[in-house]
Design a protein around this motif. Structure first.
Motif, PDB file in Angstrom:
ATOM      1  N   UNK A   1     -10.197  13.011  -0.910  1.00 62.63           N
ATOM      2  CA  UNK A   1      -9.147  13.471  -0.013  1.00 62.63           C
ATOM      3  C   UNK A   1      -8.106  12.357   0.118  1.00 62.63           C
ATOM      4  N   UNK A   2      -6.829  12.758   0.111  1.00 64.97           N
ATOM      5  CA  UNK A   2      -5.751  11.783   0.286  1.00 64.97           C
ATOM      6  C   UNK A   2      -5.492  11.578   1.771  1.00 64.97           C
ATOM      7  N   UNK A   3      -5.194  10.340   2.143  1.00 61.53           N
ATOM      8  CA  UNK A   3      -4.756  10.089   3.504  1.00 61.53           C
ATOM      9  C   UNK A   3      -3.410  10.763   3.724  1.00 61.53           C
ATOM     10  N   UNK A   4      -3.195  11.270   4.909  1.00 65.03           N
ATOM     11  CA  UNK A   4      -1.947  11.957   5.223  1.00 65.03           C
ATOM     12  C   UNK A   4      -0.756  11.042   4.946  1.00 65.03           C
ATOM     13  N   UNK A   5       0.244  11.605   4.258  1.00 64.25           N
ATOM     14  CA  UNK A   5       1.444  10.846   3.928  1.00 64.25           C
ATOM     15  C   UNK A   5       1.380  10.119   2.606  1.00 64.25           C
ATOM     16  N   UNK A   6       0.226  10.189   1.919  1.00 66.60           N
ATOM     17  CA  UNK A   6       0.099   9.487   0.633  1.00 66.60           C
ATOM     18  C   UNK A   6       0.858  10.231  -0.459  1.00 66.60           C
ATOM     19  N   UNK A   7       1.484   9.464  -1.334  1.00 67.82           N
ATOM     20  CA  UNK A   7       2.157  10.037  -2.491  1.00 67.82           C
ATOM     21  C   UNK A   7       1.411   9.550  -3.732  1.00 67.82           C
ATOM     22  N   UNK A   8       0.648  10.421  -4.411  1.00 68.44           N
ATOM     23  CA  UNK A   8      -0.156   9.978  -5.554  1.00 68.44           C
ATOM     24  C   UNK A   8       0.682   9.269  -6.606  1.00 68.44           C
ATOM     25  N   UNK A   9       0.097   8.237  -7.183  1.00 69.22           N
ATOM     26  CA  UNK A   9       0.713   7.504  -8.276  1.00 69.22           C
ATOM     27  C   UNK A   9      -0.406   6.961  -9.152  1.00 69.22           C
ATOM     28  N   UNK A  10      -0.085   6.114 -10.100  1.00 70.32           N
ATOM     29  CA  UNK A  10      -1.120   5.526 -10.948  1.00 70.32           C
ATOM     30  C   UNK A  10      -1.941   4.515 -10.150  1.00 70.32           C
ATOM     31  N   UNK A  11      -3.237   4.522 -10.373  1.00 71.20           N
ATOM     32  CA  UNK A  11      -4.132   3.597  -9.700  1.00 71.20           C
ATOM     33  C   UNK A  11      -4.223   2.309 -10.519  1.00 71.20           C
TER      34      UNK A  11
ATOM     35  N   UNK B   1       0.835  -1.191   0.000  1.00 73.04           N
ATOM     36  CA  UNK B   1       0.000   0.000   0.000  1.00 73.04           C
ATOM     37  C   UNK B   1       0.880   1.255   0.000  1.00 73.04           C
ATOM     38  N   UNK B   2       0.791   2.046  -1.081  1.00 75.35           N
ATOM     39  CA  UNK B   2       1.605   3.256  -1.207  1.00 75.35           C
ATOM     40  C   UNK B   2       0.818   4.506  -0.890  1.00 75.35           C
ATOM     41  N   UNK B   3      -0.500   4.466  -1.080  1.00 76.19           N
ATOM     42  CA  UNK B   3      -1.325   5.647  -0.861  1.00 76.19           C
ATOM     43  C   UNK B   3      -2.760   5.189  -0.643  1.00 76.19           C
ATOM     44  N   UNK B   4      -3.553   6.082  -0.055  1.00 78.80           N
ATOM     45  CA  UNK B   4      -4.978   5.812   0.143  1.00 78.80           C
ATOM     46  C   UNK B   4      -5.738   7.076  -0.227  1.00 78.80           C
ATOM     47  N   UNK B   5      -6.752   6.891  -1.058  1.00 77.51           N
ATOM     48  CA  UNK B   5      -7.613   8.006  -1.418  1.00 77.51           C
ATOM     49  C   UNK B   5      -9.012   7.732  -0.875  1.00 77.51           C
ATOM     50  N   UNK B   6      -9.603   8.740  -0.283  1.00 79.67           N
ATOM     51  CA  UNK B   6     -10.938   8.601   0.292  1.00 79.67           C
ATOM     52  C   UNK B   6     -11.941   9.323  -0.586  1.00 79.67           C
ATOM     53  N   UNK B   7     -13.055   8.647  -0.838  1.00 80.80           N
ATOM     54  CA  UNK B   7     -14.166   9.289  -1.542  1.00 80.80           C
ATOM     55  C   UNK B   7     -15.191   9.673  -0.491  1.00 80.80           C
ATOM     56  N   UNK B   8     -15.439  10.969  -0.336  1.00 80.49           N
ATOM     57  CA  UNK B   8     -16.296  11.469   0.725  1.00 80.49           C
ATOM     58  C   UNK B   8     -17.727  11.707   0.285  1.00 80.49           C
TER      59      UNK B   8
END
Length: 759
Positions: free
Chosen positions: A191-201, A171-178
């Motif tokens: 919203x991105x979880x704190x510390x996430x580094x966006x990359x390709x999904x 797990x490199x990143x987590x994105x939340x759909x609100x």
């Protein structure tokens, strides 16, 4: 600290509360930063009443404030209603007759109304659970759970958690759909979880992608979910403009890369970002989602015919290279129609000087022509860079700005200053473009000047650094592709020694006569603004992909034999002279002959025009000649010293004799001292200079031969002009002759969940 003050600090509210202790602020429970829709009021007991008119619940607002360090018990001064002796929350009313929504201009004002009106209830938000998301997208819940999606609570509200995994499943990143729908105040759905580094999904599915030999790039996660459900290999880019060039490395070896371009501004930006990756553009195919907004909407509109309609959309997909060629050919034809008359002129630089003078630029004809020619050289493999020097208020910046107005913005990138690593990290394209720095001091730092030298000499920047990744500290190689030219203005007599030899130094005129001309130009009432459209069209036509870029100089070898090898610097300056000749021939390409390979043949008119502009600059640069201003200053000092009986003189005395202001005279004296022709015997700072003579003025050496000498050389030959120019951009093919790319749509694969979809 009072409870209301705690809230103001947490919300970073501008200004304080009104006289009645209330204000409007941005609600921390959602992402809208356009309209302050959180009403904050001090209660009678000293506590705080909160109400969000965008629909956020009391619980959501309180949870968001807790995220900012404000505890619930700190918001209230008295005991909680209904719980004597305990501190708790005052429930803010959902409707208050005295409250009005904030005005449209977003300014916080008093909330009372002269005539109280009932506030319409906020539209209830649909909780964003996995089940609701699956229903909204028409996908099975179990399928989404298999992809790792789940429902969580975030700041007092439900959200869908979407993990971004690496190729090896970490797990490199987590994105939340609100939220399921975009709110009227803006898109605060993600919203991105704190510390996430966006990359390709979807990187954890790369083995499937390589096996399929294709991939479909889409915006966001939901389109990926829809395509995966139908057995189509896809990767999601988390935002239309978030694509990074280094992500193309994941697609290495994938023969066909499809990109779904949504019919809005974001879709256009998405396509441009992808096409800007050199490693990707030759394999890139653009797909329009068949009249729908995106893949998900195409699926929801008719699930039974989704795969049929999608195949049809892929059948219409066009290679980016083909689309680009068609667009550039059409643009080239349009540009040629707008600039044909100007392009056929025999002396385009003279027409440019006339247009510039009519616009209010006084004098500086030579400087303006040379800048125009240098900017045109951006189209060559070795652009010619220029340093414009002169005293403060000498008009350097104004001159450069006026010349730039004759060029499209794609020809240059202008800055007043830049940090040390701007050249390495900036994403602004610099290939076949000029970097314009107003004031050389803005290019501060040894590292910045080093990167600039590398860019000018090698035509590119290669900078290796390290960065933090989920796998730890890793090296990263940054490459900026050129070639790039530089125009810089400065009040300095000399730049960094290693940069000085890479630029032609051009001084603005500092005489009283020039100052008089400038004042008259400023006072002129009927200043004519030139029609810039043919000038912009000319440069756009010259820069079109199909335009001729190659220029052959038939007399280059003969010219080289006539140039005396008086200094090592000539190795670089002679190349700059040849490139200016090529730029002049390119500018007049519509009236020049071509060789068998289609290259423009430069004639002697091109050399004559360039020699007129730079002959003295080249001689002065290699110190084979003394600049006219320096010679004039030294001769003046000689006369004054003779009159004084050999006693040292001051800079002020030289200024009076030359009828110059002190700053202009000081620059001339410094230049003469720098060349050794004058000396300053005063070594104490702040004391008047004590000027005496230095080395004698040497005789001048002609570095660039005259046109007559070159014409008389038996090797030179002559190439007359031609009156048969035409747009060199290749016209696009007839659409009826176009062939449909082999996209595999004839295979007849019925598709379906987890069935391999062939493209």
């Amino acid at each position: 600290m009072r409870p209301l003050e705690r809230v103001l600090v947490a919300l970073e509210a501008a200004g304080g509360p009104g006289a009645d202790g209330e204000l409007w602020a941005f609600c921390p429970a959602h992402d809208d930063r356009n309209t302050p829709n959180l009403h904050v009021r001090e209660a009678e007991d000293g506590g705080v009443l909160l109400h969000c008119f965008a629909g956020c619940s009391q619980e959501e607002v309180l949870a968001a404030l807790e995220e900012r360090g404000v505890r619930r018990r700190d918001l209230f001064a008295g005991p909680e209603p209904g719980a004597a002796g305990e501190r708790g929350a005052h429930p803010a009313p959902r409707q208050r007759a005295t409250l009005q929504p904030p005005p449209g201009d977003g300014v916080g004002v008093r909330s009372e109304a002269l005539h109280p009106a009932p506030q319409p209830p906020a539209t209830p938000r649909r909780p964003c659970t996995l089940e609701a998301y699956a229903e909204a997208k028409g996908l099975p819940v179990e399928f989404l759970r298999e992809l790792g999606l789940s429902t969580i609570s975030y700041m007092g509200r439900k959200a869908v958690r979407m993990p971004y995994l690496t190729e090896d499943g970490r797990e490199a990143a987590v994105r939340l759909r609100l939220a399921l729908e975009r709110s009227p105040q803006g898109d605060g759905r993600f919203r991105w979880r704190k510390g996430s580094k966006p990359t390709l999904y979807g990187l954890w599915r790369m083995e499937r992608v390589r096996e399929a030999g294709y991939v479909v790039l889409v915006e966001g996660e939901s389109d990926c979910h829809t395509l995966w459900h139908h057995g189509i290999e896809a990767l999601g880019v988390p935002g239309a403009t978030s694509w990074k060039a280094e992500w193309a490395a994941h697609l290495e070896g994938i023969g066909r890369v499809y990109a779904v371009i949504e019919p809005d501004a974001g879709g256009g930006a998405f396509g441009e970002k992808l096409a800007a990756s050199p490693a990707l553009r030759d394999r890139l195919r653009f797909v329009e989602p068949g009249g729908a907004k995106d893949v998900s909407e195409l699926h929801l509109s008719d699930p039974a015919r989704f795969e049929e309609r999608l195949r049809a959309a892929f059948g219409r997909a066009s290679l980016w290279t083909d689309l680009r060629r068609e667009q550039s050919d059409a643009a080239a034809r349009e540009s040629w129609r707008a600039c044909e008359k100007l392009a056929r002129e025999r002396r385009i630089l003279d027409r440019f000087a006339e247009a510039l003078e009519r616009s209010g630029v006084a004098g500086e004809v030579r400087a303006a022509k040379l800048l125009y020619l240098a900017l045109t050289s951006r189209l060559l493999e070795r652009p010619v860079s220029v340093a414009v020097k002169g005293p403060s208020s000498g008009g350097k910046t104004y001159l450069v700005e006026r010349v730039l107005s004759f060029f499209p913005e794609s020809a240059y990138y202008a800055l007043t200053a830049m940090s040390e690593r701007t050249l390495a990290y900036s994403e602004e394209p610099i290939k076949h473009r000029f970097l314009v720095i107003y004031e050389a001091e803005g290019m501060s730092g040894d590292f910045a000047t080093y990167l600039m030298r590398s860019l000018l000499s090698e035509g590119r920047v290669r900078y290796e650094t390290v960065e933090s990744t989920p796998q730890g500290i890793r090296p990263r190689l940054i490459e900026r592709e050129g070639p790039t030219g530089l125009i810089v203005t400065t009040t300095a007599v000399r730049l960094h020694p290693e940069n000085e030899t890479r630029l032609l130094s051009l001084a603005v005129t500092d005489t009283r006569e020039q100052t008089r001309s400038v004042i008259r130009a400023l006072a002129k009432r009927n200043r004519e603004e030139p029609d810039l459209s043919p000038w912009l069209a000319l440069q756009e036509w010259l820069s079109s992909p199909g335009a001729a870029r190659g220029v052959e100089i038939p007399y280059a070898e003969a010219l080289a034999e006539l140039v005396p090898p008086v200094a090592v610097r000539l190795r670089r300056d002679f190349g700059a002279v040849l490139n200016l000749v090529r730029a002049h021939a390119l500018l007049h390409g519509a009236s020049r002959e071509r060789d068998e390979e289609g290259r423009i043949l430069a004639d002697l008119d091109d050399y004559a025009a360039v020699r007129e502009l730079v002959a003295d600059l080249v001689s002065e640069g290699v110190e084979a000649a003394v600049p006219k201003t320096v010679r004039e200053t030294v001769e003046t000092a000689r006369r004054l010293l003779e009159d004084s009986g050999g006693e040292p003189i001051t800079t002020a005395a030289i200024a009076r004799e030359l009828r110059l202001d002190k700053s202009a005279a000081l620059r001339r004296v410094r230049a003469a001292i720098d060349r050794g022709h004058l000396k300053n015997l005063e070594d104490r700072r702040g004391r008047p200079a004590r000027i005496v003579l230095g080395d004698p003025l040497a005789g001048e050496v002609e570095v660039l031969p005259s046109v007559e000498k070159l014409r008389g050389c038996r090797v030179a030959g002559s190439t007359g002009g031609s009156d048969t120019p035409l747009p060199t951009a290749r016209p696009p093919e007839d659409p009826e002759d176009a062939t449909t790319p082999d996209d595999g749509s004839a295979n007849g694969n019925p598709g379906g969940r987890r069935v391999r979809f062939t493209l």
